[in-house]
Design a protein around this motif. Structure first.
Motif, PDB file in Angstrom:
ATOM      1  N   VAL A 211       0.434  -1.260   0.247  1.00 53.73           N
ATOM      2  CA  VAL A 211       0.322   0.180   0.065  1.00 53.73           C
ATOM      3  C   VAL A 211       1.484   1.457  -0.285  1.00 53.73           C
ATOM      4  O   VAL A 211       2.187   0.849   0.280  1.00 53.73           O
ATOM      5  CB  VAL A 211      -0.968  -0.028   1.654  1.00 53.73           C
ATOM      6  CG1 VAL A 211      -1.714  -1.141   1.020  1.00 53.73           C
ATOM      7  CG2 VAL A 211      -0.044  -0.030   2.346  1.00 53.73           C
ATOM      8  N   LYS A 212       0.005   2.081  -0.620  1.00 55.51           N
ATOM      9  CA  LYS A 212       0.609   3.489  -0.127  1.00 55.51           C
ATOM     10  C   LYS A 212       1.675   4.572   1.124  1.00 55.51           C
ATOM     11  O   LYS A 212       0.731   4.349   2.204  1.00 55.51           O
ATOM     12  CB  LYS A 212      -0.084   4.481  -0.743  1.00 55.51           C
ATOM     13  CG  LYS A 212      -0.730   4.766  -1.944  1.00 55.51           C
ATOM     14  CD  LYS A 212      -1.398   5.856  -2.525  1.00 55.51           C
ATOM     15  CE  LYS A 212      -1.991   5.352  -3.795  1.00 55.51           C
ATOM     16  NZ  LYS A 212      -2.475   7.122  -4.009  1.00 55.51           N
ATOM     17  N   ASP A 213       2.212   4.631   1.246  1.00 56.52           N
ATOM     18  CA  ASP A 213       3.106   5.637   2.700  1.00 56.52           C
ATOM     19  C   ASP A 213       1.457   5.769   3.447  1.00 56.52           C
ATOM     20  O   ASP A 213       0.843   6.778   2.457  1.00 56.52           O
ATOM     21  CB  ASP A 213       3.973   6.439   2.411  1.00 56.52           C
ATOM     22  CG  ASP A 213       4.361   6.721   3.599  1.00 56.52           C
ATOM     23  OD1 ASP A 213       3.908   6.260   5.018  1.00 56.52           O
ATOM     24  OD2 ASP A 213       5.052   7.723   4.173  1.00 56.52           O
ATOM     25  N   LYS A 214       0.981   6.117   4.581  1.00 57.29           N
ATOM     26  CA  LYS A 214       0.337   6.864   5.640  1.00 57.29           C
ATOM     27  C   LYS A 214      -1.144   6.457   4.418  1.00 57.29           C
ATOM     28  O   LYS A 214      -2.031   7.281   4.715  1.00 57.29           O
ATOM     29  CB  LYS A 214       0.731   8.339   5.473  1.00 57.29           C
ATOM     30  CG  LYS A 214       1.899   8.669   6.087  1.00 57.29           C
ATOM     31  CD  LYS A 214       1.264   9.594   6.369  1.00 57.29           C
ATOM     32  CE  LYS A 214       2.635   9.681   6.984  1.00 57.29           C
ATOM     33  NZ  LYS A 214       4.547   9.464   7.066  1.00 57.29           N
ATOM     34  N   ALA A 215      -1.467   5.635   3.739  1.00 57.97           N
ATOM     35  CA  ALA A 215      -2.594   5.336   3.009  1.00 57.97           C
ATOM     36  C   ALA A 215      -3.723   4.878   4.093  1.00 57.97           C
ATOM     37  O   ALA A 215      -3.508   4.164   5.156  1.00 57.97           O
ATOM     38  CB  ALA A 215      -2.252   3.913   2.749  1.00 57.97           C
ATOM     39  N   ARG A 216      -5.021   5.087   3.588  1.00 56.92           N
ATOM     40  CA  ARG A 216      -6.564   4.681   4.259  1.00 56.92           C
ATOM     41  C   ARG A 216      -7.282   3.749   3.503  1.00 56.92           C
ATOM     42  O   ARG A 216      -7.039   3.797   1.940  1.00 56.92           O
ATOM     43  CB  ARG A 216      -6.842   5.927   4.399  1.00 56.92           C
ATOM     44  CG  ARG A 216      -8.491   5.323   5.120  1.00 56.92           C
ATOM     45  CD  ARG A 216      -9.338   6.801   4.981  1.00 56.92           C
ATOM     46  NE  ARG A 216      -8.866   7.339   6.571  1.00 56.92           N
ATOM     47  CZ  ARG A 216      -9.203   8.641   6.964  1.00 56.92           C
ATOM     48  NH1 ARG A 216     -11.251   8.598   6.463  1.00 56.92           N
ATOM     49  NH2 ARG A 216      -9.578   8.948   8.188  1.00 56.92           N
TER      50      ARG A 216
END
Ligand code: C2O
Ligand code: CU
Length: 468
Positions: A211-216
Motif C-alpha cells: 500500500v501507499k505510505d500513510k494509506a487509508r
C-alpha cells in the motif's frame, strides 16, 4: 487429523505479494453478464513447496472471481456446472428475489452437471457480501466453491486502497489434499462442525498487500470457513469498524473482530506504520493471516486531511428499530448435538430417538422438537409484518444463525451480550444464549433460517419461513 499444519506451517509457507487495489479499480463497471463456471481445478493453496490441491472452484480461481457492482445495478450471472454433482449459488446477505436465492429444491431446481442457470437480480444494498454453493454446502464450500461480492455506494468514504480478505480454514491431509475421510463425519456434524488445519486468505498463505505510505485502507473481511469462528487481530491498529454483514453500524474503534462463518466486517484504518500484521487468534496461538506493507514506490496517500476528517460524517446511520408493539414472535428452541438434552425429535412425521436419527439419517439438531427440513414451512408470515425470531440455544455449541433475504436487528435483555448497533444477516449464538432477531418481513418468498456451521445445517439445524 492433527492441527499441526494449522499451528505451524503457515509461518513456513512463502508469502505472496500483491499490490492492493486502489479506488480506481473499484470503478470498473461489471460486465453485462458474468460467466461463472463451477469445476474441478488443481491449485496451490497449501503454500510454497507443497503440492497443488484438488479443489472445486468458480472460474478456476480461489476464491471465485471478485464480483463488483454499484448499488442499484443488476447482477446477471450465467452459472455453468462442470462438476459431476448438482450445485447452486446462494448470494449470501443479498435481499434477493426468492427465486434467485439459490436454495436447491426451495428457490430453484439444482443445476445439474453440464447445465447452466442464469441468475439475475437487482442489488438494492451496498456493502460486503459473498456467494457460495448451497447444495451440500458442507462439502462444496469445503472444497472451495465461494467468492466475494462487493457492492459500492457513491457515499462510501474515500480510501486509498480497498482490500477484500476472504478467510478460510481448510482441512488438508498430509499430501495437501482436502481431507476426504472426514467429509460428512458424524463427529463433526454433532460437535463444532468441520474445523480446518490450514488457513488461507484469498486462497493464499499469509499474503502481503502493498500500500501507499500513510494509506487509508478499507478492509473487508469475510469468513468463508465451514465452521470455524475466527478472531482476526489487526495488530494494535486503531481501526474503525464501519459495517457488519454488509450493513452499516455505528463507527467503533477496534483492533480485533470475531467473525463467525459467513459473517463480514468492514474496517477503515490509516497506516501509521510500515507493516501491519493480521493474525487469526481464536486458538490462543496467533496464526499469521497476512501483512499490509507500505511500499514507497507506490507513493503517499492521496487523501488530504479534510477528506480524512469527513469519513465519520459521510457514514449513514444504521436504520432504527421500529416499535415492537405489533411484533409477530416466532419462538425457536434449539436442541441437539453432542452433550445436549435432545432425547428424540420429529422427523418425516415420526418421533424418533436421537440415536436412530443420528445413525440412520445423520440428523442431530432440532427446532421446537422437529428436525429441520427444507421441504416444510415452519411459519407463515404476513408480508410487511414485523417479526421477532426468539431463539434459545439450548445446546452445548455455538451457532451462526443466518436468515436469508433480510437483515435483522439483534435484541436481548441480557446485558452481558454485546449487541450490534446496526443490522446483521448472521448472528453468532453462545451456548444457552437467548436472543431476538427482529426483521421487517418485506421480502416475499420462501426463506431459510439456518445455522451457517454447514455441518449443523445439513444435520437438521434449519427451517423455512414463508412470507406472503
Ligand atoms: Cu450463506 Cu443459506 O447461506
Ligand atoms: Cu450450528
Amino acid at each position: 487429523m492433527k492441527r499441526r499444519h494449522f499451528l505451524t506451517l503457515a509461518a513456513a509457507g512463502a508469502s505472496s505479494t500483491l499490490v492492493a487495489p486502489s479506488l480506481s479499480l473499484s470503478a470498473v463497471a461489471a460486465p453485462r453478464q458474468t460467466q461463472i463456471t463451477a469445476g474441478k481445478t488443481r491449485l496451490n493453496i497449501a503454500g510454497a513447496g507443497q503440492p497443488d490441491t484438488d479443489l472445486w472452484l468458480y472460474n478456476q480461481s480461489c476464491p471465485g472471481p471478485m464480483l463488483r457492482y454499484r448499488k442499484g445495478d443488476i447482477l446477471r450471472a450465467a452459472v455453468r456446472n462442470n462438476l459431476d454433482v448438482p450445485t447452486t449459488i446462494h448470494w449470501h446477505g443479498i435481499r434477493n428475489l426468492s427465486e434467485m436465492d439459490g436454495v436447491p429444491d426451495l428457490s430453484q431446481a439444482p443445476i445439474e452437471p453440464g447445465e447452466t442457470f442464469e441468475y439475475e437480480f437487482p442489488l438494492k444494498d451496498s456493502g460486503t457480501y459473498w456467494y457460495h454453493a448451497h447444495n451440500m454446502g458442507w462439502e462444496q464450500v469445503a472444497r472451495g466453491l465461494y467468492g466475494p461480492l462487493i457492492i459500492d455506494d457513491d457515499g462510501d468514504p474515500p480510501v486509498d486502497h480497498d482490500i477484500c480478505l476472504m478467510i478460510d480454514d481448510w482441512r488438508l491431509d498430509n499430501d495437501g489434499q482436502i481431507h476426504q475421510a472426514s467429509l460428512g463425519s458424524l463427529h463433526d456434524w454433532s460437535h463444532a462442525g468441520r474445523l480446518g488445519n490450514w488457513l488461507t486468505v484469498n486462497g493464499l498463505s499469509a499474503p502481503s498487500f502493498q500500500v501507499k505510505d500513510k494509506a487509508r485502507i478499507r478492509l473487508r473481511m469475510i469468513n468463508a470457513a465451514n465452521a470455524r469462528v475466527m478472531t482476526i487481530q489487526l495488530d494494535d491498529a486503531e481501526a474503525t469498524l464501519v459495517a457488519l454483514d454488509g450493513a452499516v453500524c455505528l463507527p467503533e474503534q477496534i483492533n480485533r473482530i470475531i467473525l463467525a462463518p459467513a459473517q463480514r466486517a468492514d474496517v477503515i484504518l490509516d497506516m501509521d506504520r510500515g507493516t501491519l500484521t493480521l493474525s487469526e487468534v481464536s486458538t490462543g496461538e496467533p496464526y499469521p493471516a497476512g501483512t499490509i506493507n507500505v511500499d514507497p514506490a507506490l507513493g503517499v496517500s492521496s487523501l488530504g486531511t479534510s477528506e480524512r476528517a469527513k469519513t465519520a460524517l459521510t457514514l449513514p446511520a444504521p436504520p432504527k428499530l421500529p416499535s415492537l408493539n405489533n411484533v409477530r414472535r416466532i419462538p425457536i428452541h434449539m436442541q441437539g448435538g453432542a452433550m445436549g438434552n435432545l432425547q428424540s425429535a420429529l422427523f418425516d412425521g415420526e418421533e424418533k430417538p436421537l440415536r436412530e436419527l443420528a445413525q440412520n439419517h445423520k440428523k442431530l439438531w432440532a427446532f421446537n422438537g422437529a428436525v429441520g427440513d427444507y421441504r416444510q414451512i415452519m411459519a407463515e408470515i404476513e408480508l410487511n409484518s414485523l417479526v421477532s425470531i426468539d431463539v434459545y440455544n439450548d445446546t452445548a455449541w455455538q451457532h451462526a444463525m443466518h436468515l436469508h433475504g433480510h437483515h435483522f436487528w439483534v435484541l436481548s435483555d441480557d446485558p452481558t451480550i454485546a449487541l450490534p448497533s446496526g443490522q446483521r444477516d448472521t448472528w453468532l449464538m453462545q451456548p444457552q444464549e437467548r436472543i431476538s432477531l427482529v426483521f421487517r418481513a418485506d421480502n416475499p418468498g420462501l426463506w431459510l433460517f439456518h445455522c451457517h456451521m454447514l455441518e449443523h445445517a445439513a444435520a437438521g439445524m434449519g427451517a423455512v419461513l414463508s412470507i406472503s
